[in-house]
Design a protein around this motif. Structure first.
Motif, PDB file in Angstrom:
ATOM      1  N   UNK A 105      38.148 -37.471  -6.227  1.00  0.00           N
ATOM      2  CA  UNK A 105      38.194 -38.553  -6.797  1.00  0.00           C
ATOM      3  C   UNK A 105      36.190 -38.036  -6.401  1.00  0.00           C
ATOM      4  N   UNK A 106      35.962 -38.472  -5.251  1.00  0.00           N
ATOM      5  CA  UNK A 106      34.279 -38.441  -5.713  1.00  0.00           C
ATOM      6  C   UNK A 106      33.918 -36.082  -6.145  1.00  0.00           C
ATOM      7  N   UNK A 107      34.711 -35.673  -5.854  1.00  0.00           N
ATOM      8  CA  UNK A 107      34.199 -34.201  -5.846  1.00  0.00           C
ATOM      9  C   UNK A 107      34.371 -34.085  -7.238  1.00  0.00           C
ATOM     10  N   UNK A 108      35.440 -35.282  -7.874  1.00  0.00           N
ATOM     11  CA  UNK A 108      35.722 -34.388  -9.313  1.00  0.00           C
ATOM     12  C   UNK A 108      34.288 -35.422 -10.410  1.00  0.00           C
ATOM     13  N   UNK A 109      33.888 -36.150  -9.117  1.00  0.00           N
ATOM     14  CA  UNK A 109      33.057 -36.798  -9.928  1.00  0.00           C
ATOM     15  C   UNK A 109      31.779 -36.000 -10.526  1.00  0.00           C
ATOM     16  N   UNK A 110      31.474 -35.770  -9.263  1.00  0.00           N
ATOM     17  CA  UNK A 110      30.491 -34.768  -9.088  1.00  0.00           C
ATOM     18  C   UNK A 110      30.522 -33.547  -9.512  1.00  0.00           C
ATOM     19  N   UNK A 111      31.277 -32.955  -9.854  1.00  0.00           N
ATOM     20  CA  UNK A 111      31.074 -31.714 -10.689  1.00  0.00           C
ATOM     21  C   UNK A 111      31.397 -32.209 -11.716  1.00  0.00           C
ATOM     22  N   UNK A 112      31.472 -32.833 -12.535  1.00  0.00           N
ATOM     23  CA  UNK A 112      30.974 -33.622 -13.620  1.00  0.00           C
ATOM     24  C   UNK A 112      30.006 -33.642 -13.936  1.00  0.00           C
ATOM     25  N   UNK A 113      29.067 -34.448 -13.308  1.00  0.00           N
ATOM     26  CA  UNK A 113      27.809 -34.817 -12.821  1.00  0.00           C
ATOM     27  C   UNK A 113      27.058 -33.313 -12.546  1.00  0.00           C
ATOM     28  N   UNK A 114      27.728 -32.261 -11.965  1.00  0.00           N
ATOM     29  CA  UNK A 114      27.154 -31.184 -11.585  1.00  0.00           C
ATOM     30  C   UNK A 114      26.450 -30.292 -12.842  1.00  0.00           C
ATOM     31  N   UNK A 115      27.719 -30.336 -13.734  1.00  0.00           N
ATOM     32  CA  UNK A 115      27.930 -29.791 -15.236  1.00  0.00           C
ATOM     33  C   UNK A 115      26.941 -29.434 -16.224  1.00  0.00           C
ATOM     34  N   UNK A 116      27.003 -31.206 -16.000  1.00  0.00           N
ATOM     35  CA  UNK A 116      26.067 -31.785 -17.426  1.00  0.00           C
ATOM     36  C   UNK A 116      24.851 -31.218 -16.811  1.00  0.00           C
ATOM     37  N   UNK A 117      24.842 -31.092 -15.852  1.00  0.00           N
ATOM     38  CA  UNK A 117      22.921 -30.864 -15.489  1.00  0.00           C
ATOM     39  C   UNK A 117      22.199 -29.519 -15.834  1.00  0.00           C
ATOM     40  N   UNK A 118      23.302 -29.328 -15.856  1.00  0.00           N
ATOM     41  CA  UNK A 118      23.241 -27.285 -16.289  1.00  0.00           C
ATOM     42  C   UNK A 118      23.358 -26.785 -17.762  1.00  0.00           C
ATOM     43  N   UNK A 119      24.185 -28.141 -18.917  1.00  0.00           N
ATOM     44  CA  UNK A 119      23.834 -27.635 -19.773  1.00  0.00           C
ATOM     45  C   UNK A 119      22.796 -27.443 -20.783  1.00  0.00           C
ATOM     46  N   UNK A 120      21.448 -27.923 -19.863  1.00  0.00           N
ATOM     47  CA  UNK A 120      20.385 -27.607 -21.159  1.00  0.00           C
ATOM     48  C   UNK A 120      19.091 -26.545 -20.281  1.00  0.00           C
ATOM     49  N   UNK A 121      19.821 -26.356 -19.067  1.00  0.00           N
ATOM     50  CA  UNK A 121      18.808 -25.821 -18.707  1.00  0.00           C
ATOM     51  C   UNK A 121      19.152 -24.741 -18.162  1.00  0.00           C
ATOM     52  N   UNK A 122      18.451 -23.731 -17.377  1.00  0.00           N
ATOM     53  CA  UNK A 122      18.919 -22.893 -15.899  1.00  0.00           C
ATOM     54  C   UNK A 122      18.096 -23.217 -14.784  1.00  0.00           C
ATOM     55  N   UNK A 123      19.642 -22.764 -13.509  1.00  0.00           N
ATOM     56  CA  UNK A 123      19.249 -23.570 -12.525  1.00  0.00           C
ATOM     57  C   UNK A 123      20.157 -22.278 -11.616  1.00  0.00           C
ATOM     58  N   UNK A 124      19.685 -23.170 -10.253  1.00  0.00           N
ATOM     59  CA  UNK A 124      19.465 -22.578  -8.832  1.00  0.00           C
ATOM     60  C   UNK A 124      20.610 -23.778  -8.331  1.00  0.00           C
ATOM     61  N   UNK A 125      22.021 -23.630  -8.071  1.00  0.00           N
ATOM     62  CA  UNK A 125      22.639 -24.592  -7.804  1.00  0.00           C
ATOM     63  C   UNK A 125      23.524 -24.374  -6.367  1.00  0.00           C
ATOM     64  N   UNK A 126      23.174 -25.158  -5.434  1.00  0.00           N
ATOM     65  CA  UNK A 126      23.748 -24.751  -3.566  1.00  0.00           C
ATOM     66  C   UNK A 126      24.650 -25.824  -3.319  1.00  0.00           C
ATOM     67  N   UNK A 127      25.888 -24.907  -3.026  1.00  0.00           N
ATOM     68  CA  UNK A 127      26.391 -26.169  -1.923  1.00  0.00           C
ATOM     69  C   UNK A 127      28.006 -25.105  -1.410  1.00  0.00           C
TER      70      UNK A 127
END
Length: 229
Positions: A105-127
């Motif tokens: 459940x925590x991972x789902x919440x964080x994945x949703x947040x991560x996808x929102x962060x990248x909606x309007x900008x180019x990103x370098x995401x690590x994990x």
């Protein structure tokens, strides 16, 4: 209009993901998103709130209500408006983060947040699951790795720079346990995406790894140009 670009860098602890992702984001003018910091922030909040790290329901609710922010050109991490950049690097928080990150459940919440962060900008995401779960269609996927001894040495040096003088054996044990936990968890385990480029950073300088990553990015999305916006 320029298209949004997502660069996903996955790999185990101590491989150099954060250092390289920050540098590449700076060179390209992208937003750097440290997903590990997000789990650390949830772990920190859980510790402060006195929530047991095995209480799946409460931790999911906590993750859903957390407001975690990053900004272009900065390494600052904000949790509900508070700068927690330093607080989330505590060893106890690191252990808490590894435990809460194993909760679906925590991972789902964080994945949703991560996808929102990248909606309007180019990103370098690590994990650890960016190219496999968060952005399976990322423009560039890199799996950054290094030999176990090299990763432990880097982690030890990082802690010593922060004034934490620990035994090498203890760091090696902690990292081995972290690797085991990350690789065997049922939800979003640490694995290399089939279409990710494998990059071994053992014996390479930060500058050499950075240039290798930038070459991969140029070949995939920029037709040889350095900056893609």
């Amino acid at each position: 209009m320029s298209r949004r670009v997502v660069i996903a860098i996955d790999g185990p602890s101590g491989a150099g993901k954060s250092t390289i992702a920050k540098a590449v984001a700076s060179r390209l003018g992208y937003i750097y998103i440290d997903t590990g910091a997000m789990y650390r922030a949830v772990g920190l909040w859980a510790m402060r709130a006195g929530i047991a790290l095995d209480d799946m329901h409460k931790l999911e609710e906590l993750a859903r209500h957390s407001e975690i922010e990053f900004a272009a050109g900065a390494a600052t991490v904000l949790l509900n408006g508070e700068d927690v950049t330093g607080a989330i690097r505590d060893r106890a928080v690191s252990d808490a983060a590894s435990k809460v990150s194993a909760i679906p459940g925590v991972r789902r919440a964080m994945v949703d947040a991560q996808r929102r962060m990248a909606e309007g900008a180019s990103v370098v995401m690590e994990g650890r699951d960016i190219g496999t779960v968060v952005f399976p269609d990322a423009d560039v996927k890199i799996f950054l790795d290094a030999e176990a001894d090299a990763r432990a040495t880097r982690r030890l040096e990082e802690l010593r720079q922060k004034g934490q003088d620990l035994a090498a054996e203890a760091i090696t044990r902690e990292m081995a346990e972290r690797d085991r936990r990350d690789s065997t968890r049922a939800d979003s385990p640490l694995v290399q995406a089939p279409d990710a480029v494998y990059l071994d950073s053992t014996g390479l300088s930060i500058e050499e790894v950075q240039e290798a990553v930038l070459r991969i990015v140029r070949s995939r999305v920029s037709n040889g140009k350095e900056v893609v916006r």
